[in-house]
Write a protein that holds these residues in place. Structure first.
Motif, mmCIF file in Angstrom:
data_model
loop_
_atom_site.group_PDB
_atom_site.id
_atom_site.type_symbol
_atom_site.label_atom_id
_atom_site.label_comp_id
_atom_site.label_asym_id
_atom_site.label_seq_id
_atom_site.Cartn_x
_atom_site.Cartn_y
_atom_site.Cartn_z
ATOM 1 N N TYR A 46 0.817 -1.207 0.000
ATOM 2 C CA TYR A 46 0.000 0.000 0.000
ATOM 3 C C TYR A 46 0.854 1.262 0.000
ATOM 4 O O TYR A 46 0.517 2.244 -0.676
ATOM 5 N N VAL A 47 1.940 1.268 0.753
ATOM 6 C CA VAL A 47 2.828 2.434 0.730
ATOM 7 C C VAL A 47 3.391 2.634 -0.673
ATOM 8 O O VAL A 47 3.484 3.762 -1.171
ATOM 9 N N SER A 48 3.743 1.542 -1.339
ATOM 10 C CA SER A 48 4.316 1.644 -2.690
ATOM 11 C C SER A 48 3.315 2.217 -3.691
ATOM 12 O O SER A 48 3.718 2.868 -4.658
ATOM 13 N N GLN A 49 2.028 2.001 -3.463
ATOM 14 C CA GLN A 49 1.028 2.490 -4.402
ATOM 15 C C GLN A 49 0.713 3.970 -4.209
ATOM 16 O O GLN A 49 0.088 4.596 -5.063
ATOM 17 N N ILE A 50 1.130 4.523 -3.081
ATOM 18 C CA ILE A 50 0.922 5.951 -2.816
ATOM 19 C C ILE A 50 2.174 6.760 -3.122
ATOM 20 O O ILE A 50 2.119 7.830 -3.718
ATOM 21 N N TYR A 51 3.338 6.228 -2.751
ATOM 22 C CA TYR A 51 4.553 7.043 -2.715
ATOM 23 C C TYR A 51 5.616 6.664 -3.752
ATOM 24 O O TYR A 51 6.754 7.106 -3.635
ATOM 25 N N THR A 52 5.283 5.864 -4.739
ATOM 26 C CA THR A 52 6.245 5.575 -5.796
ATOM 27 C C THR A 52 5.587 5.759 -7.160
ATOM 28 O O THR A 52 4.363 5.776 -7.282
ATOM 29 N N ARG A 53 6.431 5.881 -8.184
ATOM 30 C CA ARG A 53 5.920 5.899 -9.551
ATOM 31 C C ARG A 53 5.274 4.552 -9.864
ATOM 32 O O ARG A 53 5.623 3.529 -9.271
ATOM 33 N N PRO A 54 4.341 4.505 -10.821
ATOM 34 C CA PRO A 54 3.769 3.222 -11.219
ATOM 35 C C PRO A 54 4.854 2.247 -11.673
ATOM 36 O O PRO A 54 5.867 2.647 -12.246
ATOM 37 N N TYR A 55 4.619 0.977 -11.411
ATOM 38 C CA TYR A 55 5.603 -0.050 -11.725
ATOM 39 C C TYR A 55 5.842 -0.143 -13.232
ATOM 40 O O TYR A 55 4.921 -0.011 -14.037
ATOM 41 N N SER A 56 7.087 -0.368 -13.607
ATOM 42 C CA SER A 56 7.433 -0.630 -14.995
ATOM 43 C C SER A 56 8.584 -1.617 -15.026
ATOM 44 O O SER A 56 9.576 -1.452 -14.312
ATOM 45 N N ALA A 112 13.599 2.715 -16.515
ATOM 46 C CA ALA A 112 14.673 2.773 -15.528
ATOM 47 C C ALA A 112 14.097 2.515 -14.142
ATOM 48 O O ALA A 112 12.939 2.828 -13.858
ATOM 49 N N ASP A 113 14.899 1.920 -13.267
ATOM 50 C CA ASP A 113 14.424 1.573 -11.939
ATOM 51 C C ASP A 113 14.214 2.834 -11.106
ATOM 52 O O ASP A 113 15.159 3.509 -10.729
ATOM 53 N N TYR A 114 12.965 3.144 -10.820
ATOM 54 C CA TYR A 114 12.645 4.324 -10.028
ATOM 55 C C TYR A 114 12.924 4.056 -8.546
ATOM 56 O O TYR A 114 13.192 2.930 -8.128
ATOM 57 N N ALA A 115 12.796 5.116 -7.751
ATOM 58 C CA ALA A 115 12.945 4.972 -6.304
ATOM 59 C C ALA A 115 11.742 4.239 -5.731
ATOM 60 O O ALA A 115 10.588 4.506 -6.103
ATOM 61 N N VAL A 148 16.543 3.932 4.162
ATOM 62 C CA VAL A 148 16.919 4.302 2.794
ATOM 63 C C VAL A 148 15.808 3.848 1.865
ATOM 64 O O VAL A 148 15.062 2.916 2.181
ATOM 65 N N ARG A 149 15.695 4.503 0.731
ATOM 66 C CA ARG A 149 14.713 4.086 -0.268
ATOM 67 C C ARG A 149 15.320 2.992 -1.140
ATOM 68 O O ARG A 149 16.328 3.202 -1.813
ATOM 69 N N ALA A 150 14.719 1.824 -1.116
ATOM 70 C CA ALA A 150 15.132 0.766 -2.021
ATOM 71 C C ALA A 150 14.700 1.133 -3.435
ATOM 72 O O ALA A 150 13.882 2.031 -3.642
ATOM 73 N N GLY A 151 15.240 0.446 -4.421
ATOM 74 C CA GLY A 151 14.757 0.624 -5.782
ATOM 75 C C GLY A 151 13.357 0.065 -5.923
ATOM 76 O O GLY A 151 12.903 -0.748 -5.101
ATOM 77 N N LEU A 152 12.648 0.496 -6.954
ATOM 78 C CA LEU A 152 11.274 0.039 -7.143
ATOM 79 C C LEU A 152 11.216 -1.463 -7.396
ATOM 80 O O LEU A 152 10.345 -2.160 -6.877
ATOM 81 N N GLN A 153 12.150 -1.981 -8.183
ATOM 82 C CA GLN A 153 12.181 -3.421 -8.431
ATOM 83 C C GLN A 153 12.404 -4.180 -7.129
ATOM 84 O O GLN A 153 11.744 -5.193 -6.857
ATOM 85 N N GLU A 154 13.349 -3.717 -6.326
ATOM 86 C CA GLU A 154 13.621 -4.377 -5.051
ATOM 87 C C GLU A 154 12.409 -4.308 -4.133
ATOM 88 O O GLU A 154 12.100 -5.261 -3.398
ATOM 89 N N THR A 155 11.709 -3.175 -4.148
ATOM 90 C CA THR A 155 10.507 -3.026 -3.333
ATOM 91 C C THR A 155 9.467 -4.082 -3.691
ATOM 92 O O THR A 155 8.926 -4.770 -2.823
#
Length: 458
Positions: free
Chosen positions: A148-158, A162-165, A180-187
């Motif tokens: 749920y945090v990822s759906q509010i505070y990160t760019r949409p998954y792709s 490029a790997d977003y924050a 620290v902010r992990a990469g989006l893929q790692e998240t």
């Protein structure tokens, strides 16, 4: 004694999740009377008023299910007001955000306490039903909170950009650990590990619906893969869920005159949770359902009368929450998991795979229970593209005010749906174009100031 221990623990943990300073100042103290048995950990995770009633609301506040009059908007919290008009800075002078950031990370912290405690205190009970339920529940709640945090505070998954924050991944109770902010893929991979890991321990049928289960984990994994646009895996997990729980509620058995026509904990509910109280303004009598959404229902579609009521001044209000008005706040929106969503996910994935017959079979099985008896004409489609259009339209109508619309806007726009949101407030028009950076909301100021992690680009 247990109540005292849990109360003390809640007070300490709330200090911890509120700010980085708390993590630094609270020292590990074995004399602190904290949970240390399977029963304690289960009681901690069974605190449903904290664990289950705290799903983030900013996505629903930002979505296009409703609009609100200016006078009502003026009374909202600063971040709700600014999220409603998609402002670049939503927090202004509000330094923290319990509803959307702190509460999910509180669930992460509680889950970590249980996971570490099982290994430290209760390894001799490993493999028992009780131990497994705590282990599976903790993995589920942690993965769900991070999702749920990822759906509010990160760019949409792709998977191709490029790997977003991503977001901070708090996987231990180490109080001095730097965020620290992990990469989006790692998240996303961590969320997958938690939810898939929970399947090894969760029961097929929970003792209570506020507890996770295998069907709930299958369904949440299906939702996760849907936002990742991995439709084969979304199909796989939706199918796994429906093989265990496939009940559908016939709306012809409901009373449209009830204050909240859809009962809570009904046969479609797999996992019970609600969206945070901050959404009360979004569902209250002063907030009005989007007219295009309301007019999209046929008069023989019972959702039109079970989901919506006409207010005294003629405005349309939403009353179709799957909480049934029985939550601690009757205006709370359902934030859990129900079979209707899973049927629509499986239908969508079938359509994307070109299996039109299976897609429409799932859709029609659900829709016949939504229309007035004897009036429903099964949907047909000339091809997979037309089937997909119909299914996405019905998903929009079936699942409003559940926190799902924001997720769908993010993923569908990234595929080219080209949906622009617009609102007029006090004579001023506001818009949110597709794929705008504002689909990732700003991280609360206190988190940025105390941790030093980078803020989202707005």
């Amino acid at each position: 004694m247990l109540n005292y221990k849990l109360l003390l623990f809640v007070l300490v943990s709330m200090m911890i999740v509120s700010c980085k300073k708390g993590w630094i100042e609270i020292k590990s103290n074995k004399s602190l009377d904290v949970p240390n048995s399977v029963e304690d950990f289960q009681a901690l995770l069974d605190n449903s008023s904290l664990i289950n009633d705290s799903r983030p609301s900013l996505g629903e506040v930002s979505a296009d299910n409703y609009y609100t009059p200016y006078t009502n908007w003026q009374s909202w919290s600063p971040y709700d007001k600014n999220a409603y008009v998609w402002a670049a800075d939503i927090y202004n002078n509000s330094p923290t955000d319990n509803a959307n950031w702190n509460n999910p990370y509180r669930n992460v912290f509680y889950s970590n306490i249980a996971l570490e405690g099982l290994e430290e205190y209760e390894l001799n009970r490993k493999g028992t039903t009780e131990w497994n339920n705590v282990k599976g529940s903790a993995l589920y709640f942690r993965g769900e909170a991070l999702f749920y945090v990822s759906q509010i505070y990160t760019r949409p998954y792709s998977s191709i950009a490029a790997d977003y924050a991503g977001i901070p991944l708090r996987l231990t109770t180490a109080i001095a650990e730097t965020s620290v902010r992990a990469g989006l893929q790692e998240t996303y991979q961590q969320i997958l590990r938690d939810l898939q890991g929970s399947l090894n321990y969760l029961p097929d049928v929970p003792v209570y619906k506020v507890r996770p289960s295998k069907p709930a984990a299958y369904a949440l994994l299906s939702r996760l893969y849907l936002v990742m646009q991995d439709y084969p895996n979304a199909l796989l997990y939706a199918d796994s869920c429906l093989k265990k729980v496939d009940s559908i509620l016939n709306y012809n058995t409901l009373s449209s005159t009830a204050n909240y026509p859809v009962p809570g904990l009904n046969r479609e509910v797999i996992f019970q949770a609600t969206i945070n109280d901050d959404l009360q303004g979004g569902l209250g009598v002063n907030c009005i359902v989007d007219s295009v959404l309301y007019k999209s229902y046929d008069n023989n579609d019972l959702r039109k009368t079970m989901f919506y009521k006409t207010g005294t001044s003629g405005q349309i209000n939403f009353v179709g929450t799957y909480t049934g008005g029985t939550a601690s706040s009757v205006n709370k929106a359902f934030g859990g998991i129900a079979t209707d969503e899973v049927y629509l996910t499986r239908a969508e994935c079938y359509a994307r795979a070109g299996n039109v017959a299976a897609a429409l079979s799932d859709l029609n099985k659900l829709m016949i229970a939504r229309w007035r008896t004897g009036t429903f004409v099964p949907f047909t489609a000339a091809d997979a593209g037309e089937a997909l259009t119909i299914i996405l339209r019905e998903r929009r109508k079936e699942t409003p005010f559940r926190g799902l619309r924001w997720l769908d806007l993010r993923r569908l726009n990234s595929e080219g749906a080209n949906i622009t949101l617009s609102r007029t407030l006090n004579g001023e028009k506001y818009t949110l174009p597709p794929n705008d950076p504002r689909y990732a909301l700003p991280i609360p100021p206190d988190v940025i100031n105390l941790s030093g992690i980078p803020q989202n680009d707005r």
